[in-house]
Design an enzyme around this catalytic site. Structure first.
Site, PDB file in Angstrom:
ATOM      1  N   TYR A  63       0.812  -1.499   0.192  1.00  0.00           N
ATOM      2  CA  TYR A  63      -0.279  -0.215  -0.148  1.00  0.00           C
ATOM      3  C   TYR A  63       0.673   1.624   0.602  1.00  0.00           C
ATOM      4  CZ  TYR A  63      -4.825  -0.713  -0.320  1.00  0.00           C
ATOM      5  OH  TYR A  63      -6.280  -0.842  -0.215  1.00  0.00           O
ATOM      6  N   GLU A  65      -0.556   4.657  -0.619  1.00  0.00           N
ATOM      7  CA  GLU A  65      -0.954   6.803  -1.105  1.00  0.00           C
ATOM      8  C   GLU A  65      -0.884   7.387  -0.940  1.00  0.00           C
ATOM      9  OE1 GLU A  65      -3.005   3.998   1.049  1.00  0.00           O
ATOM     10  OE2 GLU A  65      -5.324   4.027   0.658  1.00  0.00           O
ATOM     11  N   ASP A 218      -6.945  12.706 -25.519  1.00  0.00           N
ATOM     12  CA  ASP A 218      -7.406  11.561 -24.714  1.00  0.00           C
ATOM     13  C   ASP A 218      -6.039  10.751 -26.071  1.00  0.00           C
ATOM     14  OD1 ASP A 218      -7.353   9.006 -24.302  1.00  0.00           O
ATOM     15  OD2 ASP A 218      -9.642   9.392 -23.460  1.00  0.00           O
ATOM     16  N   THR A 244      -4.256   5.039 -22.162  1.00  0.00           N
ATOM     17  CA  THR A 244      -3.760   4.124 -21.710  1.00  0.00           C
ATOM     18  C   THR A 244      -2.375   3.582 -21.479  1.00  0.00           C
ATOM     19  OG1 THR A 244      -4.766   2.640 -23.303  1.00  0.00           O
ATOM     20  CG2 THR A 244      -5.988   3.474 -21.501  1.00  0.00           C
ATOM     21  N   LYS A 247      -2.513   0.136 -25.127  1.00  0.00           N
ATOM     22  CA  LYS A 247      -2.461   0.207 -26.376  1.00  0.00           C
ATOM     23  C   LYS A 247      -1.861  -0.016 -27.530  1.00  0.00           C
ATOM     24  CE  LYS A 247      -7.639   1.257 -25.351  1.00  0.00           C
ATOM     25  NZ  LYS A 247      -7.708   2.845 -24.422  1.00  0.00           N
ATOM     26  N   ARG A 253      -1.852  -2.813 -18.589  1.00  0.00           N
ATOM     27  CA  ARG A 253      -3.334  -2.064 -18.196  1.00  0.00           C
ATOM     28  C   ARG A 253      -3.405  -0.851 -17.401  1.00  0.00           C
ATOM     29  NH1 ARG A 253      -6.170  -5.167 -21.535  1.00  0.00           N
ATOM     30  NH2 ARG A 253      -7.822  -3.963 -21.158  1.00  0.00           N
TER      31      ARG A 253
HETATM   32  N1  DSN Z   1     -12.729   0.063 -25.425  1.00  0.00           N
HETATM   33  C1  DSN Z   1     -11.141   0.301 -25.531  1.00  0.00           C
HETATM   34  C2  DSN Z   1     -11.178   0.251 -27.133  1.00  0.00           C
HETATM   35  O1  DSN Z   1     -11.124  -0.880 -27.375  1.00  0.00           O
HETATM   36  O2  DSN Z   1     -11.302   1.611 -27.884  1.00  0.00           O
HETATM   37  C3  DSN Z   1     -11.334   1.821 -25.424  1.00  0.00           C
HETATM   38  O3  DSN Z   1     -11.974   2.002 -23.608  1.00  0.00           O
END
Ligand code: DSN
Length: 469
Positions: A63, A65, A218, A244, A247, A253
């Site tokens: 932990y 925080e 984003d 994120t 990707k 993730r």
């Molecule tokens: N679920 C993602 C996508 O497939 O683009 C976005 O959060």
């Protein structure tokens, strides 16, 4: 004197394979599935072995925080170093000056990163504008239907979407500007989940400035391309950038929020405090330190020349896939791509996105149904979204994507035949696809092709023969 393990603790040192056979076998089966299919989901990727090692480490026990040097718990001397390494690498990967930009690496994922950014930037009921979901935008950019405020970004803030031009499929910046002059947003969000074209950040900055609004990008889908200068640079124009990390960036993730830094009293000087406070304590509790370490590993990789070559190939592969489908007469939204996404409009051939997604599942081709601008019903999306980042991590090149397009084309031909005998209903189509010998034969070809490429992150030969299905 040394102590022995007590009976209630003996399970703590047993390998997963022995301790929980059910979960172990399901993981093995999923590994085999990933290795055997053509992974075309644009938001997915195959992360590295090193990232998975960090992600599955003892850091999950801790932990912490707060932020490095200011924690609510003791024992954080190594965790502090790890989080600081991650922050430094995040700025380095995106070529950012630490005097001008800071980053919070604690968001659990993209949706929490976005809600924390909104919490930090806005007061409840402030007005936001983001790309509409049916235009390729994301839920967390203010999505609401006529009947329901779907996303918390629409529940807690007032949202007016902008859209793509219904003829060209490109973002309609003129209409956006026109609507903004009436709506007077406090925040404009750019970025998308299913948009294959480049963003005009300069134009969006101009519109935001007309209303004293923040501009947030984003870049979840394209962050790997941005880091390697294979996409335009949103940091030049935006106040806040979220992403994120799993990707095109190819990490674990999780999410990141970048914010501008400025001397006290200047524009944006307090963003750092507001964003950090919004992440913790406003929206999250303890950071996932195992994930933060894994992000750090991915960011080190993302800053390498090898990653730059990877990102370049991702884009070249997307162009090859798009061109190969067009050569077969298919319609691609915006007639092509600038990034890793190919949005395929299936409406001219009379197959819904749902049917194509299902059929492809039976063919070991993984993709997702997607709305195409102008769809009359959100329940029957007219297209599918394809992405090249995962297969490029398996060393696919342009010629391999031409072969992928050929498999997709043969899938469409089968879908048309199945629909003509089974009728229009999805459930009847699924029954017909399940028992089709043609589907089984094509699946075997697809799997043999997929098996001829390397698999990052794990050794497929480690999957026991009995679990290879
Ligand atoms: N679920 C993602 C996508 O497939 O683009 C976005 O959060």
């Amino acid at each position: 004197m040394s102590h022995t393990v007590d009976s209630w603790n003996t399970c703590l040192n047993v390998p997963l394979e022995v301790e929980d056979k059910e979960i172990y076998e399901l993981i093995q089966q999923e590994k085999w599935r990933q290795y055997s299919c053509l992974e075309l989901i644009a938001s997915e990727n195959f992360t590295s072995q090193a990232v998975m090692e960090a992600n599955g480490s003892a850091l999950t026990n801790k932990y912490s925080e707060g932020l490095p040097g200011a924690r609510y718990y003791g024992g954080n001397e190594h965790i502090d170093v790890i989080e600081n390494v991650c922050r430094t690498r995040a700025l380095a990967a995106f070529n950012l000056d630490a005097q001008k930009w800071g980053v919070n690496v604690q968001p659990y994922s993209g949706s929490t990163a976005n809600f924390s950014a909104l919490t930090g930037l806005l007061a409840p009921h402030d007005r936001i504008m983001g790309l509409d979901l049916p235009s390729g935008g994301h839920l967390t950019h203010g999505y609401a239907t006529a009947k329901k405020k779907v996303s918390s970004s629409a529940i807690y803030f007032e949202s007016l979407p902008y859209q793509v031009d219904m003829t060209t499929g490109y973002v309609d910046y003129d209409k956006l500007e026109q609507n903004a002059s009436l709506f007077r947003p406090k925040l404009i969000i750019c970025g998308a989940s299913a948009y294959a074209r480049e963003w005009d950040y300069a134009r969006l900055r101009k519109v935001a400035d007309q209303h004293g609004a923040y501009l947030m990008a984003d870049i979840a889908h394209i962050s790997g391309l941005v880091a390697s200068s294979e996409a335009a640079n949103p940091f030049e124009y935006c106040d806040v950038v979220t992403t994120t990390t799993h990707k095109t960036l190819r990490g674990p993730r999780a999410g990141l929020i970048f914010f501008r830094r400025a001397p006290k009293g200047e524009k944006n000087w307090d963003l750092e405090e507001r964003i950090n406070f919004a992440v913790f304590p406003s929206n999250q509790g303890g950071p996932h330190n195992n994930t933060i370490a894994a992000i750090a590993v991915a960011l080190k990789q993302a800053a390498s020349p090898a990653f730059k070559a990877y990102a370049k190939q991702v884009r070249a592969n997307a162009v090859a896939l798009s061109d190969a489908l067009k050569a077969k007469g298919y319609k691609i939204v915006t007639d092509g791509t600038d990034n890793h996404i190919v949005l395929w409009d299936l409406r001219p051939i009379g197959i819904t996105g749902s049917k194509m997604e299902k059929l492809c599942d039976y063919l070991a081709i993984t993709l997702n149904k997607n709305a195409v601008h102008g769809d009359s019903s959100a329940l029957t999306p007219g297209g599918v979204r394809l992405g090249t980042s995962a297969l490029t991590s398996r060393s696919f090149k342009e010629a391999d994507f031409v072969k992928v397009a050929e498999f997709l084309h043969r899938g469409v031909e089968i879908a048309i035949k199945l629909q003509s005998t089974a009728g229009k209903l999805l459930k009847d189509f699924i029954v017909a696809a399940e028992s089709s010998e043609e589907v089984k034969a094509l699946k075997a070809e697809v799997e043999a092709f997929a098996h001829s490429f390397p698999m990052p992150g794990f050794d497929p030969s480690s999957v026991p023969a009995a679990l290879r299905h």
